[in-house]
Design a protein around this motif. Structure first.
Motif, mmCIF file in Angstrom:
data_model
loop_
_atom_site.group_PDB
_atom_site.id
_atom_site.type_symbol
_atom_site.label_atom_id
_atom_site.label_comp_id
_atom_site.label_asym_id
_atom_site.label_seq_id
_atom_site.Cartn_x
_atom_site.Cartn_y
_atom_site.Cartn_z
ATOM 1 N N PRO A 164 0.816 -1.229 0.000
ATOM 2 C CA PRO A 164 0.000 0.000 0.000
ATOM 3 C C PRO A 164 0.844 1.271 0.000
ATOM 4 C CG PRO A 164 -0.725 -1.525 1.715
ATOM 5 C CD PRO A 164 0.547 -2.072 1.168
ATOM 6 N N GLN A 167 2.496 1.750 -3.401
ATOM 7 C CA GLN A 167 1.460 2.148 -4.370
ATOM 8 C C GLN A 167 1.123 3.627 -4.243
ATOM 9 O OE1 GLN A 167 0.177 0.559 -6.803
ATOM 10 N NE2 GLN A 167 -0.231 -1.597 -6.358
ATOM 11 N N ARG A 168 0.919 4.053 -2.996
ATOM 12 C CA ARG A 168 0.582 5.462 -2.742
ATOM 13 C C ARG A 168 1.693 6.381 -3.253
ATOM 14 N NH1 ARG A 168 -1.087 4.051 2.436
ATOM 15 N NH2 ARG A 168 0.922 4.712 3.276
#
Ligand code: BES
Ligand code: ZN
Ligand code: ZN
Length: 497
Positions: A164, A167-168
């Motif tokens: 996550p 990805q961010r």
């Protein structure tokens, strides 16, 4: 360019693989090594044995793969010197190599690039940002598309538990990198075409695309506001001036905004104090501050940051001519202060004066202006850093921290009151030229300080880094300096909230 975060690499993948090494690493210390075919492993091992590759900083070797794709051996230098600054350059270097090799897609191991003091999210953002800006080229005006190969995708390989955050980071990095490229496009468009009018149109388009408000004041509206400084500079040009106002409201309705002010001189001839031949080269880039503001507000809107931001860009062309302003002219600025024009080539500070006065109505939490203001700043700091000048120590600290992380490096210059002497007017209130030929960057900032109200303020002189230089692995021309810094600064203000 797409940047894809992947958690699986198929064994015997035929992709182009990037193998990164620190000095003294063994071939196997790069996890991708085991994905190579035996014949490929042998070649890589031989490179290490023969000292054909020793993983020094900037070192790169490219080997063909059996089948298709290539193997990139990239040196990261000493492990204990590995940091975000170096990661920025490595990301660009890899993309430039891949472009030259006409490799459309490559896979990079994120895990091997981790930095102790830097979060995975921030590192991923930096890699994405810099991959995107390294893939840029200004080709709009070429009839023959030479050298126009662009990478389609970079795969960033990570372990599952990092997903996550990485990805961010990648998502923000791509958005910011693309906006840096937008600023570069605006800068690179020749001066004959990039007029104040076109710059205003580009801002309007950006507002439509990214959903922020744009208001454009024309000459008549500026006359009503008594913006005598901007109007004075613009008098010599057949191109009409425009005052660009961008308002992004991502925060609460009553939250005070951060205001960015960007110098938008679409071409700087020097005016009647005409620049000499060499001095006029690149003066289509004299709107780089304005471009940075337009692109930064766009990026902030795209990122949907929960904050209010205003961008102000006075856009003019500085031309000599029978209607032009003259040395000795006394211009009444919007603030009421009279500017004594001693040199028509110090026009940037004049137009910024009115913009800094206009900013008052927002009761801003901070105002940052960004401008290709002085050759003197370039003399002082060279091309790798912008000058940072502010009487506000706290703001100075915050901007320096944001700058270091963003990759748009800055360095402070003093704004002591002793310097005020430099810009005292003889017949007017403030002279637009220092009394001595020394410390010109500071004199410019001291001039601007005369137009500040009671808001925290900082001035960035981006004359030095407005163009890319050879060692940066970026296409020639406008650098898009400031976009990454302004966005990072806004983000850092969010963390504080
Ligand atoms: N746009 C220039 C500054 C500049 C010079 C930016 C070179 C980038 C590269 C600015 O308007 C200017 O001409 N400044 C003068 C100020 C001087 C007359 C006090 C300068 O730097 O010479
Ligand atoms: Zn000038
Ligand atoms: Zn200028």
């Amino acid at each position: 360019m797409k940047i894809l975060v992947i958690t699986k690499l198929p064994r015997q993948s035929k992709d182009s693989l990037v193998l990164v090494y620190f000095v003294k690493d063994k071939p196997l210390s790069q996890p991708f090594f085991k994905f190579l075919k035996n014949s490929e492993k042998k070649i890589v091992e031989q490179y290490f044995k023969d000292k054909n590759f020793s993983a020094e900083k900037n070192e790169a070797k490219i080997l063909p793969r059996v089948g298709r794709g290539k193997i990139f051996l990239i040196g990261l230098g000493d492990r204990d010197k590995w940091n975000l600054r170096r990661a920025v350059l490595v990301a660009r270097q890899i993309v430039v190599l891949a472009k030259n090799e006409k490799v459309a897609q490559l896979t990079l191991n994120f895990e091997s690039l981790k930095i102790k003091e830097v979060s995975n999210e921030r590192l991923a953002q930096a890699l994405a940002e810099n991959a995107v800006i390294a893939n840029y080229e200004f080709n709009q005006y070429r009839t023959k598309q030479k050298n126009n190969f662009k990478i389609k995708a970079v795969n960033l390989f990570i372990e599952k538990n990092n997903q996550p955050a990485v990805q961010r980071g990648v998502k923000s990095g791509v958005i910011i990198g693309e906006q840096v490229n937008v600023a570069r496009d605006l800068g690179n468009i020749p001066g004959g075409e990039m007029t104040p009018k076109l710059l205003a149109e580009k801002a309007r388009e950006a507002g439509k695309q990214n959903k922020f408000k744009v208001k454009i004041l024309d000459e008549a509206a500026m006359e009503k506001l008594k913006m005598g400084a901007i109007l004075g500079v613009s008098k010599g040009s057949a191109e009409k001036p425009f005052f660009i106002i961008m308002e992004y409201n991502g925060g609460a309705k009553n939250d005070k905004p951060i205001v960015f002010v960007g110098k938008g001189v679409t071409f700087d001839t020097g005016g009647l104090n005409l620049k000499p031949e060499k001095g006029m080269n690149d003066m289509h880039l004299d709107m780089s501050g304005g471009a940075a503001v337009i692109a930064a507000v766009s990026a902030i809107a795209k990122l949907k940051l929960k904050i209010n931001v205003v961008g102000l860009v006075p856009a003019v062309e500085n031309m000599p001519g029978s209607a032009g302003y003259r040395p000795g002219d006394l211009l009444k600025s919007m603030s009421g202060k009279i500017i004594e024009v001693l040199n028509t080539d110090a026009e940037g500070r004049i137009i910024l004066a009115d913009a800094l006065t206009y900013a008052v109505r927002y009761k801003p939490i901070a105002v940052i202006d960004i401008a290709t203001l002085t050759g003197a700043c370039m003399v002082a700091l060279g091309t790798q850093a912008s000058g940072l000048m502010t009487p506000d120590e706290k703001l100075q600290q915050q901007i320096m921290e944001a700058a270091e992380i963003s990759g748009d490096y800055v360095w402070p210059l003093p704004m002591w009151e002793e310097y005020e002497e430099e810009i005292k007017g003889t017949f007017g209130d403030v002279a637009n030229l220092g009394k001595t030929p020394y410390g010109g960057a500071i004199a410019g900032a001291m001039f601007l300080k005369q137009f500040i109200s009671d808001y925290p303020w900082a001035h960035l002189d981006i004359a030095g880094p407005m163009k890319t230089v050879e060692s940066q692995y970026l296409a020639k021309g406008a650098s898009g300096v400031g976009v990454r810094l302004l966005v990072e600064f806004v983000k850092s203000q969010l963390v504080k909230k």
